[in-house]
Design a protein around this motif. Sequence first.
Motif, short mmCIF file in Angstrom:
data_model
loop_
_atom_site.label_atom_id
_atom_site.label_comp_id
_atom_site.label_asym_id
_atom_site.label_seq_id
_atom_site.Cartn_x
_atom_site.Cartn_y
_atom_site.Cartn_z
N LEU A 34 -46.55 86.35 -57.34
CA LEU A 34 -45.81 85.64 -58.38
C LEU A 34 -44.49 85.10 -57.86
O LEU A 34 -44.01 84.06 -58.33
N ASN A 35 -43.89 85.78 -56.91
CA ASN A 35 -42.66 85.27 -56.30
C ASN A 35 -42.93 83.96 -55.56
O ASN A 35 -42.13 83.02 -55.63
N GLU A 36 -44.06 83.91 -54.83
CA GLU A 36 -44.41 82.66 -54.14
C GLU A 36 -44.63 81.53 -55.14
O GLU A 36 -44.18 80.40 -54.93
N ALA A 37 -45.33 81.83 -56.24
CA ALA A 37 -45.56 80.82 -57.27
C ALA A 37 -44.24 80.36 -57.90
O ALA A 37 -44.04 79.17 -58.16
N LEU A 38 -43.33 81.31 -58.09
CA LEU A 38 -42.02 80.96 -58.67
C LEU A 38 -41.22 80.08 -57.71
O LEU A 38 -40.56 79.13 -58.14
N ASN A 39 -41.27 80.40 -56.41
CA ASN A 39 -40.61 79.53 -55.42
C ASN A 39 -41.10 78.10 -55.56
O ASN A 39 -40.31 77.14 -55.58
N GLN A 40 -42.43 77.95 -55.63
CA GLN A 40 -43.03 76.62 -55.73
C GLN A 40 -42.56 75.91 -57.00
O GLN A 40 -42.20 74.73 -56.98
N ALA A 41 -42.55 76.64 -58.12
CA ALA A 41 -42.15 76.04 -59.39
C ALA A 41 -40.70 75.58 -59.37
O ALA A 41 -40.36 74.52 -59.89
N ARG A 42 -39.83 76.37 -58.74
CA ARG A 42 -38.40 76.00 -58.69
C ARG A 42 -38.20 74.78 -57.81
O ARG A 42 -37.42 73.88 -58.15
N VAL A 43 -38.86 74.72 -56.67
CA VAL A 43 -38.70 73.57 -55.78
C VAL A 43 -39.33 72.32 -56.40
O VAL A 43 -38.84 71.20 -56.20
N GLU A 44 -40.38 72.53 -57.19
CA GLU A 44 -41.04 71.41 -57.86
C GLU A 44 -40.09 70.68 -58.81
O GLU A 44 -40.30 69.49 -59.12
N THR A 46 -37.11 69.80 -58.16
CA THR A 46 -36.17 68.97 -57.40
C THR A 46 -36.79 67.59 -57.15
O THR A 46 -37.89 67.28 -57.61
N ASN A 47 -36.09 66.77 -56.35
CA ASN A 47 -36.62 65.46 -56.02
C ASN A 47 -37.44 65.47 -54.72
O ASN A 47 -37.81 64.41 -54.20
N LEU A 48 -37.72 66.65 -54.19
CA LEU A 48 -38.58 66.76 -53.01
C LEU A 48 -40.03 66.56 -53.42
O LEU A 48 -40.44 66.93 -54.53
N HIS A 102 -32.31 70.88 -46.81
CA HIS A 102 -31.08 71.68 -46.76
C HIS A 102 -30.01 71.18 -47.73
O HIS A 102 -29.15 71.94 -48.16
N ASN A 103 -30.07 69.90 -48.06
CA ASN A 103 -29.08 69.31 -48.96
C ASN A 103 -29.56 69.25 -50.40
O ASN A 103 -28.93 68.62 -51.26
N THR A 104 -30.70 69.91 -50.68
CA THR A 104 -31.25 69.96 -52.04
C THR A 104 -30.83 71.26 -52.70
O THR A 104 -30.99 72.34 -52.14
N GLU A 105 -30.31 71.17 -53.90
CA GLU A 105 -29.84 72.36 -54.60
C GLU A 105 -30.97 72.98 -55.42
O GLU A 105 -31.61 72.30 -56.23
N VAL A 106 -31.23 74.25 -55.19
CA VAL A 106 -32.21 75.01 -55.98
C VAL A 106 -31.56 76.33 -56.37
O VAL A 106 -31.06 77.06 -55.53
N LEU A 107 -31.59 76.61 -57.65
CA LEU A 107 -30.95 77.83 -58.14
C LEU A 107 -31.94 78.98 -58.24
O LEU A 107 -33.15 78.78 -58.38
N MET A 108 -31.42 80.20 -58.14
CA MET A 108 -32.15 81.43 -58.44
C MET A 108 -33.31 81.74 -57.49
O MET A 108 -34.30 82.36 -57.87
N LEU A 109 -33.19 81.32 -56.24
CA LEU A 109 -34.13 81.77 -55.22
C LEU A 109 -33.58 83.03 -54.57
O LEU A 109 -32.40 83.36 -54.68
N ASN A 110 -34.45 83.76 -53.87
CA ASN A 110 -34.00 84.92 -53.12
C ASN A 110 -33.01 84.49 -52.05
O ASN A 110 -33.04 83.35 -51.57
N LYS A 111 -32.15 85.42 -51.64
CA LYS A 111 -31.18 85.15 -50.58
C LYS A 111 -31.82 85.37 -49.21
O LYS A 111 -32.46 86.40 -48.97
N LEU A 146 -30.80 75.37 -49.32
CA LEU A 146 -32.23 75.60 -49.49
C LEU A 146 -32.88 75.68 -48.11
O LEU A 146 -32.77 74.75 -47.31
N CYS A 147 -33.54 76.79 -47.83
CA CYS A 147 -34.22 77.01 -46.55
C CYS A 147 -35.71 77.19 -46.81
O CYS A 147 -36.10 78.04 -47.62
N HIS A 148 -36.53 76.43 -46.13
CA HIS A 148 -37.98 76.50 -46.32
C HIS A 148 -38.54 77.80 -45.75
O HIS A 148 -39.42 78.42 -46.34
N GLY A 149 -38.06 78.21 -44.58
CA GLY A 149 -38.50 79.45 -43.97
C GLY A 149 -39.65 79.32 -43.01
O GLY A 149 -39.89 80.21 -42.19
#
Length: 252
Positions: A34-44, A46-48, A102-111, A146-149
Amino acid sequence: MDKIIGVRVDKTIYRDGMKVIKCFDKNYTKAQVLNEALNQARVEETNLLVPKLISTSTNHEGKWLIEYEYIEGNTLESLMSKNNDSFLEYLDKFITLQMKVHNTEVLMLNKLKDKLNFKIEQTDLLATVRYELRQKLESMPKHNKLCHGDFNPSNIIVNDLGEFYIIDWAHAATGNASADVAFTYLEFMINYGEDKAKIYLQKFCEKSETNEDYIKSWLPIVAAARLNKAKKNEVEFLMSIINARNTFKKRM
């Protein structure tokens, strides 16, 4: 399902029409999936350009599934391989896209710092080595990029319109972008060779005005973080970087 399009140690990826279905082994917890799915939803949000998340579910075996939109196209990795004369052109687009991430702002991701600390602690490295790496990590500048990892050419899909889609946001986090670049540099060294890795790092640093030595100072940390998921033929190489950690001087 139409076919298997990817196999990893702990997951299998299928294509089903215009959907991609990622099937996780039972060792994956509900929280991880669910964390992976949430990551995807948050990045979705953005304008990426990223595949749309469709659903999460379990199959008849109790394995967790994530369904994504299928993006028709070729990986940037395959385009680079087939068109070696255009490698530098593709690499420039790859770097431009990474800087856009890296210049895209995404809130509430893990550190990212927390993820790296956790991964280092999960290794079989000596306690003294783990302590040194954690201390080194703690001393690094704190950012919120924002870091893709796992930003590498195999995770970029280029469609017929020439649009670049970024897939596999499982490791996404917010933190120091230079750590993300160090992960990519490490990936290039392992999968594309030292020569192409050097070109990547040189071009990235020129374009972003970043000091090469500073990015290299992250290498022992990211090598340790990769250790538990490394293939057998990668472990010796990663350990050589970790063991040479005192030669990587941090320059601000």
